[in-house]
Design an enzyme around this catalytic site. Sequence first.
Site, mmCIF file in Angstrom:
data_model
loop_
_atom_site.group_PDB
_atom_site.id
_atom_site.type_symbol
_atom_site.label_atom_id
_atom_site.label_comp_id
_atom_site.label_asym_id
_atom_site.label_seq_id
_atom_site.Cartn_x
_atom_site.Cartn_y
_atom_site.Cartn_z
ATOM 1 N N ARG A 60 -12.380 -0.975 8.360
ATOM 2 C CA ARG A 60 -12.672 0.451 8.371
ATOM 3 C C ARG A 60 -12.296 1.146 7.087
ATOM 4 O O ARG A 60 -13.107 1.822 6.477
ATOM 5 C CB ARG A 60 -11.853 1.169 9.454
ATOM 6 N N THR A 61 -11.044 1.011 6.689
ATOM 7 C CA THR A 61 -10.574 1.861 5.604
ATOM 8 C C THR A 61 -11.342 1.556 4.323
ATOM 9 O O THR A 61 -11.842 2.463 3.665
ATOM 10 C CB THR A 61 -9.054 1.676 5.413
ATOM 11 N N LYS A 96 -2.023 -14.256 -9.829
ATOM 12 C CA LYS A 96 -1.425 -14.860 -11.041
ATOM 13 C C LYS A 96 -0.059 -14.269 -11.338
ATOM 14 O O LYS A 96 0.573 -14.622 -12.317
ATOM 15 C CB LYS A 96 -2.331 -14.591 -12.245
ATOM 16 N N ARG A 130 -4.631 -0.490 -0.874
ATOM 17 C CA ARG A 130 -3.853 -0.929 0.295
ATOM 18 C C ARG A 130 -3.007 -2.121 -0.123
ATOM 19 O O ARG A 130 -3.497 -3.042 -0.793
ATOM 20 C CB ARG A 130 -4.768 -1.336 1.441
ATOM 21 N N HIS A 189 0.088 5.817 6.102
ATOM 22 C CA HIS A 189 -1.358 5.606 5.990
ATOM 23 C C HIS A 189 -2.030 6.986 6.064
ATOM 24 O O HIS A 189 -2.648 7.343 7.062
ATOM 25 C CB HIS A 189 -1.804 4.717 7.154
HETATM 26 C C1 NCD Z 1 -4.614 0.728 10.802
HETATM 27 C C2 NCD Z 1 -3.762 0.203 9.659
HETATM 28 O O1 NCD Z 1 -4.278 -0.485 8.779
HETATM 29 O O2 NCD Z 1 -2.586 0.546 9.650
HETATM 30 N N1 NCD Z 1 -5.961 0.392 10.637
HETATM 31 C C3 NCD Z 1 -6.774 1.307 10.013
HETATM 32 O O3 NCD Z 1 -6.706 1.495 8.834
HETATM 33 N N2 NCD Z 1 -7.604 2.021 10.782
HETATM 34 C C4 NCD Z 1 -4.100 0.365 12.136
HETATM 35 C C5 NCD Z 1 -3.879 -1.102 12.422
HETATM 36 O O4 NCD Z 1 -4.139 -1.962 11.591
HETATM 37 O O5 NCD Z 1 -3.426 -1.359 13.533
#
Ligand code: NCD
Length: 306
Positions: free
Chosen positions: A51-52, A80, A101, A129
């Site tokens: 998703r993200t 590396k 991320r 997040h």
């Molecule tokens: C979440 C995350 O990555 O923290 N996912 C997301 O980005 N929608 C929640 C999860 O992974 O449980």
Amino acid sequence: MRSLIDILDFTVEELEQLIAVACDIIENPDKYSEKCKGKKLATLFFEPSTRTRLSFEAAMYELGGNVIGFSEAKSSSAAKGESVADTAKVISCYADIIAMRHPKEGAAYVAAKNATVPVINAGDGGHCHPTQTLADLLTIYREKGRFSNITVGLCGDLKFGRTVHSLINALSRYSGVKFILISPEELKIPSYVKKDILEKGNVPFVETTDLESAMPELDILYMTRVQRERFFNEEDYLRLKDSYILTPDKLLNAKKDLAILHPLPRVNEISVAIDSDPRACYFKQVLNGKYMRMALILKLLEEAKR
Ligand code: NCD
């Protein structure tokens, strides 16, 4: 250089402006379709994501911009031994804005300190997040029309669930918000969230292990997955993974206008039988995330010009 590392980097007014822009994007998408022409977003994903990452990519494409990046650490120079600081400096030479991320708490902060373009934290370990919170806020706004005077049940892995930490931070700034924190003993909210946000801000909250008895009070129920990747051993995960499974019978005592949210991915926490219940908002939440990321990219690129 303005970045978004923690949801508290933005004032309540700024978050509400982002919501207003997202609503305008929903109404008038054509107006925005070339706003980022010639601009590049770099998506640096050192941890799995569907998703993200794709939401950021879709957001940038819908603004007329381009996307570069990688989706796993092993295909980047991190394999590396390159530091996050160096990666941020390098990518700043290619892209106008970065979404990152990383499995380590604080990694996005380090990236922002070293980048010369805005950095968006797309999740740093079990810490926070903020862009999921943007999706959550737009969903709450569209479902409830307000952030004040709501009772919010957060259920599942409140220890490692970074989306929960950011959402508590964001909603704690409104009046009349009460949290019911529903989790197994081992997965309770971290003490820094409890002390520094809830207790310090005099925000009402209750901790419980019992979802069903909390249900009748809730305006929002935010379910979460047990974060397998942050456990130290598989046995604990297996023991705790199915602590809460939302099934239709558990909603018998729920409010008629309850909104059920989940950041997704879902494992077992919500039965698919709930998906057709009008109170299920988690797929709408995904779409809202894209609109808020569009609004966010616009804001940060605009501020970077100044
Ligand atoms: C979440 C995350 O990555 O923290 N996912 C997301 O980005 N929608 C929640 C999860 O992974 O449980």
